[in-house]
Design a protein around this motif. Structure first.
Motif, PDB file in Angstrom:
ATOM      1  N   ILE A  12       0.863  -1.177   0.000  1.00  0.00           N
ATOM      2  CA  ILE A  12       0.000   0.000   0.000  1.00  0.00           C
ATOM      3  C   ILE A  12       0.900   1.228   0.000  1.00  0.00           C
ATOM      4  O   ILE A  12       1.951   1.233   0.630  1.00  0.00           O
ATOM      5  N   THR A  13       0.501   2.267  -0.683  1.00  0.00           N
ATOM      6  CA  THR A  13       1.298   3.486  -0.682  1.00  0.00           C
ATOM      7  C   THR A  13       0.433   4.640  -0.209  1.00  0.00           C
ATOM      8  O   THR A  13      -0.792   4.602  -0.326  1.00  0.00           O
ATOM      9  N   PRO A  14       1.048   5.714   0.334  1.00  0.00           N
ATOM     10  CA  PRO A  14       0.262   6.829   0.844  1.00  0.00           C
ATOM     11  C   PRO A  14      -0.691   7.414  -0.180  1.00  0.00           C
ATOM     12  O   PRO A  14      -1.804   7.801   0.159  1.00  0.00           O
ATOM     13  N   ASP A  15      -0.272   7.506  -1.426  1.00  0.00           N
ATOM     14  CA  ASP A  15      -1.154   8.096  -2.432  1.00  0.00           C
ATOM     15  C   ASP A  15      -2.430   7.296  -2.630  1.00  0.00           C
ATOM     16  O   ASP A  15      -3.423   7.812  -3.117  1.00  0.00           O
ATOM     17  N   GLN A  47      -6.690  15.665   1.335  1.00  0.00           N
ATOM     18  CA  GLN A  47      -5.410  15.926   1.984  1.00  0.00           C
ATOM     19  C   GLN A  47      -5.551  16.960   3.097  1.00  0.00           C
ATOM     20  O   GLN A  47      -4.988  16.794   4.189  1.00  0.00           O
ATOM     21  N   ALA A  48      -6.282  18.023   2.833  1.00  0.00           N
ATOM     22  CA  ALA A  48      -6.454  19.070   3.844  1.00  0.00           C
ATOM     23  C   ALA A  48      -7.174  18.519   5.065  1.00  0.00           C
ATOM     24  O   ALA A  48      -6.826  18.834   6.216  1.00  0.00           O
ATOM     25  N   ARG A  49      -8.192  17.717   4.831  1.00  0.00           N
ATOM     26  CA  ARG A  49      -8.943  17.128   5.948  1.00  0.00           C
ATOM     27  C   ARG A  49      -8.053  16.219   6.790  1.00  0.00           C
ATOM     28  O   ARG A  49      -8.071  16.251   8.019  1.00  0.00           O
ATOM     29  N   PHE A  54      -4.299  15.178  11.833  1.00  0.00           N
ATOM     30  CA  PHE A  54      -3.072  14.524  12.298  1.00  0.00           C
ATOM     31  C   PHE A  54      -2.809  14.694  13.796  1.00  0.00           C
ATOM     32  O   PHE A  54      -2.592  13.708  14.503  1.00  0.00           O
ATOM     33  N   PRO A  55      -2.808  15.936  14.357  1.00  0.00           N
ATOM     34  CA  PRO A  55      -2.532  16.058  15.794  1.00  0.00           C
ATOM     35  C   PRO A  55      -3.578  15.349  16.658  1.00  0.00           C
ATOM     36  O   PRO A  55      -3.256  14.842  17.739  1.00  0.00           O
ATOM     37  N   VAL A  56      -4.799  15.314  16.167  1.00  0.00           N
ATOM     38  CA  VAL A  56      -5.849  14.605  16.907  1.00  0.00           C
ATOM     39  C   VAL A  56      -5.554  13.109  16.942  1.00  0.00           C
ATOM     40  O   VAL A  56      -5.658  12.459  17.992  1.00  0.00           O
ATOM     41  N   VAL A  57      -5.160  12.565  15.804  1.00  0.00           N
ATOM     42  CA  VAL A  57      -4.853  11.141  15.729  1.00  0.00           C
ATOM     43  C   VAL A  57      -3.681  10.794  16.639  1.00  0.00           C
ATOM     44  O   VAL A  57      -3.700   9.792  17.356  1.00  0.00           O
ATOM     45  N   VAL A  58      -2.626  11.630  16.638  1.00  0.00           N
ATOM     46  CA  VAL A  58      -1.468  11.371  17.493  1.00  0.00           C
ATOM     47  C   VAL A  58      -1.879  11.365  18.961  1.00  0.00           C
ATOM     48  O   VAL A  58      -1.470  10.476  19.731  1.00  0.00           O
ATOM     49  N   TYR A 154      -3.092   6.703  10.881  1.00  0.00           N
ATOM     50  CA  TYR A 154      -1.945   7.528  11.260  1.00  0.00           C
ATOM     51  C   TYR A 154      -1.060   7.825  10.046  1.00  0.00           C
ATOM     52  O   TYR A 154      -0.625   8.966   9.838  1.00  0.00           O
ATOM     53  N   GLN A 155      -0.794   6.812   9.229  1.00  0.00           N
ATOM     54  CA  GLN A 155       0.090   6.991   8.086  1.00  0.00           C
ATOM     55  C   GLN A 155      -0.515   7.947   7.054  1.00  0.00           C
ATOM     56  O   GLN A 155       0.185   8.772   6.471  1.00  0.00           O
ATOM     57  N   ILE A 156      -1.819   7.822   6.852  1.00  0.00           N
ATOM     58  CA  ILE A 156      -2.481   8.717   5.896  1.00  0.00           C
ATOM     59  C   ILE A 156      -2.365  10.173   6.358  1.00  0.00           C
ATOM     60  O   ILE A 156      -1.971  11.064   5.600  1.00  0.00           O
ATOM     61  N   CYS A 157      -2.695  10.382   7.637  1.00  0.00           N
ATOM     62  CA  CYS A 157      -2.683  11.744   8.161  1.00  0.00           C
ATOM     63  C   CYS A 157      -1.264  12.287   8.271  1.00  0.00           C
ATOM     64  O   CYS A 157      -1.034  13.491   8.051  1.00  0.00           O
ATOM     65  N   LEU A 158      -0.295  11.427   8.594  1.00  0.00           N
ATOM     66  CA  LEU A 158       1.088  11.879   8.683  1.00  0.00           C
ATOM     67  C   LEU A 158       1.582  12.378   7.320  1.00  0.00           C
ATOM     68  O   LEU A 158       2.212  13.445   7.227  1.00  0.00           O
TER      69      LEU A 158
END
Length: 813
Positions: A12-15, A47-49, A54-58, A154-158
């Motif tokens: 799987i890749t981020p894109d 992407q913006a969403r 990201f900080p919420v997920v972390v 996490y990976q998507i948002c990172l």
């Protein structure tokens, strides 16, 4: 319990995640392709969403890890680890009555090693008692959620966050980071279980004296004792459960015998009499301790390993301080796990092992650290000995794969690649078998132990050191080989040990071999140029000693192995083949033969990504059967008996071009293989009926002239060559393969010959003879074709020229 040692996932890749619109999927065999229909605006909004999330997920993952740690700290560690192992065993063995999904196996395995890691790193506040179902279900759900979120959300948002921070983010490097982190968290098992013992002996024997000096145990004894641990955690349960049943039956039988022959007034007296049998008592303790107690995991009980060594390999609860130290990824699986540093856990004064992956994947590195801590001056000696054994092992296993090969080790040569004064160069080894030359470059260093989440540069540096550097060294030797018609190779003292000509080798394979296994990255080494790993223009075969050990067991014919190598090198250069395990290459070869061409054909349909999965299953099943004590057949391509007979014969024959002939025939697809087998049978029958042979002319990708010889039609090589020349002239060919197969009276193969026929060097009279035969052959073909019906103007001309009939003999008819 014999789960597969290699665990893979779809690549799987981020894109993949940023294409928020619908996907089109297509499945071909065992792989999936993906094509996105998302618009650019859809991607931008997604992407913006995700970046904002990201900080919420972390924060949520931090809270989840803290909750998991608190739950584990309050549970009795011995009972908890016993339960996680039993749950894991239930999934692996399939006690539920259905085959476990990969996702079930993954979370069951993480419940073992991640839970043990937290026990080792969090101070316990345990209460006496057991692990009830509510405690268990809550913990399992949270850990499953943790790994799922870390692998996906996490990976998507990172990546979205990193793109926001850097609009020019290198997405090739980002994809590499994502894959490295995902593999770090989820992939365990460097080798198959039947190879653990041999692998440890190979690597630890050079350090046997130091092991004995520091810990009182030599390498052979250490491996013997660890083999007992492996047996208990894989076969122990399967042995203990029937033993418990037999104990129960024997106890009942003895009770009935005692009751019938002795006067016992009470049940208590009867039981006391029954268990006067000390052997029965001992058996009862053993089986109940293993089935209901902790004896399966008790390293001290199951081995004679010295206490000093057990201490070096064990954590006590809360002893490890780095996993939950303040900072990024506190307690996350993206840090170095405590089980990676020490595989055992000490509870109530006893040393336990619950996870064979933590033990065997990391033992070599753990032992090195333990030895060097006690004797720092041994570090350089360790490296020297490791390099020596690392250079010897690939040649040992290639020797098994290619019996009788010529081996040179090490090899020195003097050459000036850019002119000027010649400099001494070295390559670790050369292996020559028939028309194949293997250039062996070995790196004995270890792949980085650090996590890619906080040290991605170390992973890239390891790849450059273990892949790029030896690839460049191997390529330099090939440059030297091609620099003159004949080159000299020598030993370290400049004594000549051989002369080589590039023209003698149909295939030259650069092999970069590592002692440390990092197959999940190495298998796609030539796709890593985008992240700065430059393997050079020449194809390179990167693999580990563990991979060679597998191949040495799977192949029993050197010519089949050489054919696989040829296909493997084609795939290594293909943009359409991107795999994450070396053995997936072998599995694809078994399934599709020329799998690089197969992948290219599928990708040509317009799909963006190809994701191969599950092709190594036959290899996994083979080694699983070996573990169960079975005698399974090696995984094989489907090959008709007559073709298999040829390949088997050539393996031990003293035939020129035997490897080339075997590879040529094995290049054929399934329909060609079946047709060839049928041609052989028909030819042998025809020889008996006609008293002569009828040659077969084949055009296209498998072009050849084929002769079947037998006692009824003995071999006439000159006749075969002249006929092949007439076929060439009629077809306008410059060269043609002539394949001759000889059979005995009983129909068994006695000879197989390959000749490359050309018209070069023939005299005018000989050329006239060829031309006359060619015209006669064309007339014969045309007459036969016309007798069958009208020839279409756009049909291929029956004469064999390859032209359309209207542009060939159709113009004069």
């Amino acid at each position: 319990m014999t789960e597969r040692k290699r665990t893979g996932r779809r690549a799987i890749t981020p894109d993949d995640y940023f294409t928020a619109g619908p996907f089109e999927f297509a499945r071909f065999g065992k792989f999936m392709t993906m094509r996105s229909h998302a618009s650019a605006e859809d991607v931008k909004v997604a992407q913006a969403r995700m970046a904002a999330q990201f900080p919420v997920v972390v924060a949520e993952i931090d809270a989840l890890v803290s909750s998991i740690a608190s739950q584990i700290a309050r549970l009795p560690p011995a009972r908890l680890l016993q339960r996680v192992w039993w749950e894991y065993a239930t999934v692996v063995i399939g006690m539920s009555g259905k085959k476990a999904l990969d996702s079930d196996l993954l979370i069951a395995a993480r419940m073992v090693d991640y839970v043990q890691s937290i026990i080792a790193s969090v101070k316990p506040v345990t209460c006496p008692g057991d692990v009830n179902d509510d405690d268990w279900n809550k913990l399992k759900t949270d850990i499953e959620s943790l790994f799922y979120r870390l692998t996906l959300e996490y990976q998507i948002c990172l990546t979205a966050h990193r793109r926001t921070q850097d609009p020019n983010l290198d997405m090739e490097l980002e994809e590499f980071r994502f894959q490295a982190e995902t593999l770090w968290m989820n992939i365990r098992g460097k080798r198959y279980q039947p190879h653990e013992r041999r692998a440890l002996l190979d690597l630890l024997t050079p350090h046997s004296d130091t092991l004995y000096k520091l810990f009182g145990v030599d390498a052979a004894t250490l491996v013997d004792e660890l083999d007992k641990v492996l047996a208990k955690l894989t076969r122990g349960l399967a042995d203990a459960v029937p033993a418990l049943g037999q104990f129960h039956k024997d106890a009942i039988d003895r009770m009935e015998t005692v009751a019938a022959t002795c006067d016992v007034p009470t049940t208590e007296a009867l039981m006391a009499k029954v268990f006067e049998d000390e052997e029965l008592i001992a058996r009862g303790r053993t089986v109940t301790g293993e089935v209901f107690g902790m004896d399966l995991f008790d390293v001290g009980k199951n081995t004679t390993l010295p206490s000093g060594l057990l201490d070096a390999l064990s954590w006590s609860p809360g002893e490890e301080t780095e996993f939950f130290a303040p900072g990024d990824f506190r307690g996350w699986p993206l840090r170095i796990w405590p089980t990676m540093r020490r595989p055992f856990i000490r509870l109530d004064g006893k040393t336990y092992c619950f996870d064979i992956f933590s033990l065997f994947d990391n033992l070599y590195r753990v032992l090195r650290r333990a030895i060097v801590q006690r004797e720092p001056t041994y570090s350089e000696t360790w490296n020297t000995r490791q390099q020596a054994v690392s250079e010897a092992l690939p040649l040992t296993y290639l020797g098994k794969l290619l019996p009788g090969a010529r081996v040179y080790h090490p090899v020195y040569y003097w050459w000036a690649p850019s002119g000027g004064r010649a400099q001494r160069q070295e390559t670790d080894g050369l292996v020559i078998f028939d028309d194949h030359l293997f250039v062996i470059e070995v790196k004995g260093g270890a792949f980085t132990y650090t996590s890619p989440a906080n040290d991605l540069d170390a992973h890239l540096a390891s790849l450059r050191n273990l892949l790029q550097t030896p690839a460049n060294q191997g390529s330099r030797f090939v440059d030297y080989l091609e620099s003159a018609p004949e080159v000299v190779i020598a030993d370290a003292d400049r004594h000549e040990i051989g002369r080589l000509r590039r023209s003698d080798f149909r295939h030259v394979t650069i092999c970069t071999v590592t002692a440390d296994a990092f197959t999940t990255l190495a298998a796609r080494a030539q796709h890593l140029a985008s992240v700065g790993i430059a393997m050079g223009a020449r194809p390179v075969w990167p693999l580990s000693v563990d991979d060679l050990r597998v191949y040495a067991e799977l192949f029993d014919n050197p010519l089949t192995f050489l054919h696989f190598v040829e296909q493997r090198m084609r795939a290594g250069q293909s943009e359409s083949v991107s795999l994450y395990d070396e053995l997936d290459h072998f599995g694809l070869y078994l399934a599709q033969n020329n799998y690089a061409q197969y992948a290219a054909n599928v990708k040509a349909d317009g799909f963006d990504r190809l994701s191969f999965d599950g092709f190594r299953t036959p290899i996994d099943e083979y080694f699983s059967a070996v573990v169960h004590g079975e005698l399974p057949k090696r995984p094989r391509q489907s090959v008709p008996r007559r073709l298999a007979e040829i390949i088997t014969f050539l393996a031990t024959a003293n035939e020129p071009r035997r490897a080339e002939l075997a590879s040529f025939l094995l290049d054929g697809a399934g329909d060609f293989r079946s047709e060839l087998a049928a041609i052989v049978e028909q030819g042998l029958r025809g020889n008996r009926e006609l008293g002569r042979t009828r040659p077969m002319t084949i055009f296209g990708g498998m072009a050849m002239t084929l002769y079947i010889w037998s006692p009824a039609a003995p071999r006439l090589p000159t006749e075969a060559i002249w006929h092949t020349r007439t076929v060439m002239d009629a077809s306008g060919e410059e060269t043609r393969r002539l394949v001759e197969l000889e059979y005995g009276e009983d129909g068994s193969l006695t000879g197989a010959h390959l000749t490359h026929v050309s018209l070069a060097g023939l005299s005018p009279a000989e050329l006239e003879r060829v031309k006359s035969g060619s015209l006669s052959l064309q007339r014969q073909r045309l007459t036969q074709a016309r007798a069958k019906g009208k020839i279409g103007r756009n049909d291929i001309c029956p004469c064999g020229s390859g032209k359309k009939y209207k542009k060939c003999h159709g113009r004069t008819s």
